[in-house]
Design a protein around this motif. Structure first.
Motif, PDB file in Angstrom:
ATOM      1  N   PRO B  81       0.855  -1.611   0.337  1.00 27.03           N
ATOM      2  CA  PRO B  81       0.210   0.322  -0.100  1.00 27.03           C
ATOM      3  C   PRO B  81       0.619   1.494  -0.175  1.00 27.03           C
ATOM      4  CG  PRO B  81      -0.517  -1.504   2.120  1.00 27.03           C
ATOM      5  CD  PRO B  81       0.816  -2.055   1.690  1.00 27.03           C
ATOM      6  N   VAL B  82       1.829   1.679   0.837  1.00 28.20           N
ATOM      7  CA  VAL B  82       2.716   2.175   0.611  1.00 28.20           C
ATOM      8  C   VAL B  82       3.362   2.807  -0.641  1.00 28.20           C
ATOM      9  CG1 VAL B  82       5.048   3.566   1.828  1.00 28.20           C
ATOM     10  CG2 VAL B  82       2.946   2.469   3.333  1.00 28.20           C
ATOM     11  N   SER B  83       4.051   1.610  -0.964  1.00 25.84           N
ATOM     12  CA  SER B  83       4.771   2.092  -2.620  1.00 25.84           C
ATOM     13  C   SER B  83       3.330   2.299  -3.503  1.00 25.84           C
ATOM     14  CB  SER B  83       5.373   1.050  -2.978  1.00 25.84           C
ATOM     15  OG  SER B  83       4.499  -0.189  -3.420  1.00 25.84           O
ATOM     16  N   ILE B  84       2.553   1.449  -2.727  1.00 30.28           N
ATOM     17  CA  ILE B  84       1.412   2.490  -4.700  1.00 30.28           C
ATOM     18  C   ILE B  84       1.228   3.794  -4.230  1.00 30.28           C
ATOM     19  CG2 ILE B  84      -1.112   1.722  -5.074  1.00 30.28           C
ATOM     20  CD1 ILE B  84      -0.627  -0.915  -5.023  1.00 30.28           C
ATOM     21  N   PHE B  85       0.675   3.732  -3.216  1.00 33.79           N
ATOM     22  CA  PHE B  85       0.134   5.301  -2.994  1.00 33.79           C
ATOM     23  C   PHE B  85       1.313   6.193  -3.374  1.00 33.79           C
ATOM     24  CE2 PHE B  85       0.261   8.874   0.311  1.00 33.79           C
ATOM     25  CZ  PHE B  85      -1.153   9.251   0.323  1.00 33.79           C
ATOM     26  N   LEU B  86       2.592   6.325  -2.627  1.00 33.99           N
ATOM     27  CA  LEU B  86       4.041   6.941  -3.003  1.00 33.99           C
ATOM     28  C   LEU B  86       3.902   6.902  -4.830  1.00 33.99           C
ATOM     29  CD1 LEU B  86       6.894   6.342  -0.683  1.00 33.99           C
ATOM     30  CD2 LEU B  86       5.701   8.659  -0.624  1.00 33.99           C
ATOM     31  N   SER B  87       4.239   5.782  -5.086  1.00 27.11           N
ATOM     32  CA  SER B  87       4.191   5.813  -6.909  1.00 27.11           C
ATOM     33  C   SER B  87       3.151   6.854  -7.308  1.00 27.11           C
ATOM     34  CB  SER B  87       4.291   4.631  -6.983  1.00 27.11           C
ATOM     35  OG  SER B  87       3.660   3.326  -7.026  1.00 27.11           O
ATOM     36  N   LEU B  88       1.700   6.825  -6.929  1.00 29.78           N
ATOM     37  CA  LEU B  88       0.600   7.601  -7.208  1.00 29.78           C
ATOM     38  C   LEU B  88       0.755   9.071  -7.555  1.00 29.78           C
ATOM     39  CD1 LEU B  88      -2.619   5.401  -6.840  1.00 29.78           C
ATOM     40  CD2 LEU B  88      -1.711   6.502  -8.311  1.00 29.78           C
ATOM     41  N   SER B  93       2.644  14.049  -9.151  1.00 27.24           N
ATOM     42  CA  SER B  93       3.427  14.841  -9.746  1.00 27.24           C
ATOM     43  C   SER B  93       3.986  15.187 -11.268  1.00 27.24           C
ATOM     44  CB  SER B  93       4.610  14.999  -8.139  1.00 27.24           C
ATOM     45  OG  SER B  93       3.398  14.743  -7.440  1.00 27.24           O
ATOM     46  N   LEU B  94       4.820  14.182 -11.336  1.00 26.64           N
ATOM     47  CA  LEU B  94       5.687  14.191 -12.680  1.00 26.64           C
ATOM     48  C   LEU B  94       4.841  14.833 -13.533  1.00 26.64           C
ATOM     49  CD1 LEU B  94       7.185  11.283 -12.475  1.00 26.64           C
ATOM     50  CD2 LEU B  94       8.684  12.906 -12.487  1.00 26.64           C
ATOM     51  N   LYS B  95       3.634  14.857 -13.827  1.00 26.58           N
ATOM     52  CA  LYS B  95       2.881  14.427 -14.478  1.00 26.58           C
ATOM     53  C   LYS B  95       2.166  16.416 -14.414  1.00 26.58           C
ATOM     54  CE  LYS B  95      -1.641  14.512 -15.892  1.00 26.58           C
ATOM     55  NZ  LYS B  95      -3.209  14.552 -16.118  1.00 26.58           N
ATOM     56  N   SER B  96       2.593  16.918 -13.630  1.00 22.61           N
ATOM     57  CA  SER B  96       2.340  18.380 -13.305  1.00 22.61           C
ATOM     58  C   SER B  96       4.230  19.100 -13.880  1.00 22.61           C
ATOM     59  CB  SER B  96       1.756  18.796 -12.076  1.00 22.61           C
ATOM     60  OG  SER B  96       2.481  18.406 -11.126  1.00 22.61           O
ATOM     61  N   PHE B 104      13.844  13.077 -14.131  1.00 22.07           N
ATOM     62  CA  PHE B 104      13.095  12.394 -13.158  1.00 22.07           C
ATOM     63  C   PHE B 104      13.087  10.909 -13.072  1.00 22.07           C
ATOM     64  CE2 PHE B 104      12.442  16.757 -10.720  1.00 22.07           C
ATOM     65  CZ  PHE B 104      12.834  15.889 -10.033  1.00 22.07           C
ATOM     66  N   GLN B 105      11.973  10.894 -14.511  1.00 21.32           N
ATOM     67  CA  GLN B 105      12.025   9.211 -14.770  1.00 21.32           C
ATOM     68  C   GLN B 105      12.866   8.092 -15.278  1.00 21.32           C
ATOM     69  OE1 GLN B 105       9.532   9.209 -18.516  1.00 21.32           O
ATOM     70  NE2 GLN B 105       7.142   9.543 -17.180  1.00 21.32           N
ATOM     71  N   VAL B 177       4.115   2.631 -14.738  1.00 23.24           N
ATOM     72  CA  VAL B 177       2.852   2.335 -15.142  1.00 23.24           C
ATOM     73  C   VAL B 177       2.115   3.601 -15.045  1.00 23.24           C
ATOM     74  CG1 VAL B 177       0.969   0.659 -15.053  1.00 23.24           C
ATOM     75  CG2 VAL B 177       3.214   0.288 -14.975  1.00 23.24           C
ATOM     76  N   PHE B 178       1.915   3.615 -14.112  1.00 27.27           N
ATOM     77  CA  PHE B 178       0.397   5.344 -13.415  1.00 27.27           C
ATOM     78  C   PHE B 178       0.814   6.029 -14.191  1.00 27.27           C
ATOM     79  CE2 PHE B 178       0.498   3.205  -8.784  1.00 27.27           C
ATOM     80  CZ  PHE B 178      -0.247   1.887  -9.760  1.00 27.27           C
ATOM     81  N   THR B 179       2.276   5.876 -14.878  1.00 29.42           N
ATOM     82  CA  THR B 179       2.900   7.467 -15.461  1.00 29.42           C
ATOM     83  C   THR B 179       2.033   7.082 -16.789  1.00 29.42           C
ATOM     84  OG1 THR B 179       4.545   8.133 -14.797  1.00 29.42           O
ATOM     85  CG2 THR B 179       4.164   9.121 -16.444  1.00 29.42           C
ATOM     86  N   SER B 180       2.329   5.271 -17.831  1.00 25.57           N
ATOM     87  CA  SER B 180       1.492   6.536 -18.794  1.00 25.57           C
ATOM     88  C   SER B 180      -0.424   5.715 -18.491  1.00 25.57           C
ATOM     89  CB  SER B 180       1.481   4.766 -19.139  1.00 25.57           C
ATOM     90  OG  SER B 180       2.240   3.235 -18.350  1.00 25.57           O
ATOM     91  N   GLY B 181      -0.355   5.464 -17.206  1.00 34.33           N
ATOM     92  CA  GLY B 181      -2.067   5.205 -16.977  1.00 34.33           C
ATOM     93  C   GLY B 181      -2.827   6.759 -17.157  1.00 34.33           C
TER      94      GLY B 181
END
Ligand SMILES: Nc1ncnc2c1ncn2[C@@H]1O[C@H](COP(=O)(O)OP(=O)(O)OP(=O)(O)O)[C@@H](O)[C@H]1O
Ligand SMILES: [Mg+2]
Lengths: 359, 301
Positions: B81-88, B93-96, B104-105, B177-181
């Motif tokens: 859960p922690v890593s999913i939350f952090l990576s989200l 943030s990367l998107k903005s 950063f990627q 994965v989340f970035t591309s999502g």
């Protein structure tokens, strides 16, 4: 709430460093409580104008005022607008109720009050039975009404609609159009309605604004703009079938088309375009009126007969032939290949110089 | 005609099916068979007999195995859960900041292309009581040096170090994965949310997360499976002999399997290892199925 745009300009820099002037020095005042139809061909900058008002895009130049208050730098969250997107943009994972409730939750409206307003709004758009459905379980028209409800529930100062009817079938479109008009009348919210369908704009709007290449061409009541177009573009854009445009000239204060006199104009001799509305033609065979042509095709639909004809008989290529349309009463017995004489109603005839400006 | 097509389909699938049979199904079945021998010695190929449950009974009573299960569950239960939350959060943030996104990627992706054991060793330095950067930073805030990995480290300290390593290690792939999502979410929803006066946090909670829920489900299943197989991180941090600040204090199920497998010269040990791996297999299967069932109600579309 009156909306005022001063010198509003939006320039997009596209990939090849090319500038696109999507909205070009627009000065426009949208009167409080009115429904304005923003009309123009695809790519003329209608959506861009709307997004500038909403604050989703930032202007390159110019200012926007809501009433006395300058909004140019205000983020969209704080502008108090309702916006219905072209494809609704309903949140797919929320029910109708949650969709409508969402803006109220963000504005921290008290729970019971928010619930009540959501229900009332759903009722206004006739969706109180469907509050627990997801957007994908609704028809296009119903989704559209959810989008309107979501935009209206926070009682916005301004309602913006971006081609909200473009995804609907003809019948639903008429019905929803009437509904939007009714809701706007009931709520008296200043509304800007974007469309590229001139008929839609004419029927729904208190006033229309015609736009081309980011520049406002004309603004006024629909009938007034139709009757007195400011230029050839507006004349051609409004009216179905389109206005007929003949190559003509003014000679000795007479208006001539192919040498035939169609009216008088006190102006120096020059080449002009003569715009004639299809309904401007009056059959006058008895007096052998001077404007005449050979009918190519006759279409009778209901009360009206449409005569289709062309002028340059010598044109080689059929596809190149410019055809014209005259709408007359179905009572006249006219067949193809008949030669018919016409008078032209002067108030339905518009003269333009070769740059397309009205004379 | 129909039959012919079927035959052809089977032929196309054959290479994959054969590989799976050899490398997946056969070992699984074999492990199951081995786990049912009593007193088995692979070198001589002798056993005292067959008893389906004997070895399970032995290891379930084994305190080391209990410890392995507890450690593994803590690792999976916290790190996922922690890593999913952090990576989200990082992906959003990367998107903005589109301009710095590439840089950063790359940074976040480094752990993905680096061996876990190597990362573990780097972390071991960072967590060093006297010279580690972690204690240095904590010192700035007035925290006295923590003994993270040394011989007298507390259970909590070493677990925290292990968790930080595990979380860090799993971030890269999830962020990717989340970035591309995120890129696939229609921008109009965000415009609509702005019009609806939603705050950034509301947008994250009410729009981004639900719209990414199918991906979040996928990531949480794969990372729970990954975390249940935790082993490399323990080896990287503590070495493959000690497996913890104290002997075996951070042992995991897979580490338990390895230990007993390596002890195959002792009577019955290989069967204990097989039984432990079958138990891990069932735990993984049950959790995956449960996750799918629970998420069915919460995942949209
Ligand atoms: N983000 C953008 N980047 C570059 N050019 C853009 C961008 N958005 C719009 N444009 C350009 O600005 C012009 C006006 O676009 P706009 O979307 O406002 O047109 P529109 O009148 O709404 O058209 P339609 O009826 O097709 O929706 C177009 O030429 C379009 O290509
Ligand atoms: Mg548009």
């Amino acid at each position: 709430m009156e909306i005022k745009m001063v010198n509003l300009t939006k320039i997009f820099i596209s990939k090849g460093k090319k500038e696109v002037h999507a909205v070009d020095h627009v000065d426009l005042v949208i009167p409080s409580g009115k429904l304005i139809g923003l009309l123009g061909p695809s790519g003329c900058g209608k959506s861009t104008t709307l997004y500038l008002i909403a604050g989703l895009l930032r202007q390159t130049e110019g200012q926007i005022y809501f009433g006395e208050e300058e909004m140019s730098e205000t983020p969209p969250e704080k502008r108090g607008i309702g916006l219905v997107f072209q494809n609704y943009a309903l949140y797919p994972h929320m029910t109708v109720r949650e969709n409508i409730l969402f803006p109220l939750e963000n504005l921290r409206v008290e729970k019971e009050e928010a619930k009540k307003r959501t229900y009332d709004m759903a009722k206004l758009v006739g969706l109180e039975e469907m509050l627990d459905r997801k957007p994908k379980e609704l028809s296009g028209g119903q989704q559209q009404r959810v989008a309107i409800a979501r935009a209206l529930v926070k009682t916005p100062r301004v309602l913006l609609l971006d081609e909200p009817l473009s995804n609907l079938d003809a019948r639903l479109r008429l019905q929803t159009r009437e509904e939007i008009k009714r809701i706007q009348r009931e709520t008296k919210i200043t509304t800007v309605f974007v469309t590229h369908d001139q008929e839609e704009a004419m029927s729904i709007s208190d006033e229309i604004v015609v736009m081309k290449d980011g520049v406002i061409q004309q603004m006024g009541e629909p009938q007034a703009v139709y009757d007195k177009p400011a230029n050839l573009f507006v004349a051609k854009f409004l009216g179905n079938p389109q206005i007929n445009v003949f190559d003509g000239e003014i000679k000795n204060k007479e208006i001539l088309i192919e040498g035939m006199v169609v009216g008088k104009k006190d102006m120096p001799d020059q080449k002009i375009f003569v715009g004639v509305r299809p309904e401007a033609f009056v059959v006058d065979n008895e007096n052998q009126a001077s404007f005449r042509f050979k009918v190519d095709l006759v279409e009778t639909i209901g009360r009206d007969t449409t005569l289709i004809f062309d002028m340059q008989d010598d044109s080689e290529n059929i596809l190149d032939k410019k055809t014209f349309k005259a709408i007359i009463d179905a009572g006249f017995r006219i067949k193809a290949d008949d030669i018919v004489h016409f008078n032209i109603k002067p108030d339905k005839m518009h003269l333009f110089d070769l740059n397309g400006n009205i004379l | 005609m129909e039959k012919k097509n079927n035959l052809r389909a089977w032929l196309y699938l054959a290479p994959l099916l054969i590989l799976m049979a050899v490398f997946t199904f056969y070992p699984l079945i074999n492990a199951f068979i081995v786990s049912s021998y009593k007193g088995y010695l692979p070198l001589s190929g002798t056993a005292d007999g067959i008893d389906l449950f004997y070895n399970y009974g032995v290891i379930l009573k084994n305190p080391l195995f209990k410890k392995a299960i507890i450690n593994t569950f803590i690792i999976a239960g916290v790190s996922v859960p922690v890593s999913i939350f952090l990576s989200l959060l990082i992906a959003v943030s990367l998107k903005s900041i589109p301009k710095l996104k590439g840089l950063f990627q790359t940074i976040y992706f480094l752990p993905y292309v680096t061996n876990t054991i190597a990362i573990g060793m780097a972390f071991a330095f960072m967590f060093h009581e006297d010279y580690g950067v972690i204690n240095l930073i904590l010192g700035w805030f007035g925290v006295s040096p923590v003994n993270w990995l040394g011989g007298t480290a507390t259970y909590a300290a070493q677990m925290i170090a292990l968790l930080i390593l595990t979380i860090w290690n799993g971030l890269a792939f999830k962020i990717l994965v989340f970035t591309s999502g995120l890129e696939n979410i229609d921008k109009q929803y965000y415009d609509a949310a702005k019009i609806d006066s939603a705050s950034k946090w509301t947008v994250f909670k009410r729009i981004t997360v639900p719209l990414l829920s199918p991906l979040i489900l996928y990531i949480s299943i794969t990372s729970v499976i990954g975390a249940l197989k935790a082993y490399n991180s323990v080896v990287g941090l503590f070495g493959d002999v000690k497996l913890g600040a104290q002997n075996n204090s951070m042992i995991t199920i897979v580490a338990f399997v390895y230990q007993y497998k390596d002890g195959y010269t002792d009577k019955g040990y290989i069967s204990y290892a097989a039984a432990a791996s079958i138990i891990l297999f069932f735990i993984t299967a049950v959790i995956s199925i449960l996750q799918t069932i629970v998420s069915k109600k919460r995942v949209h579309y």
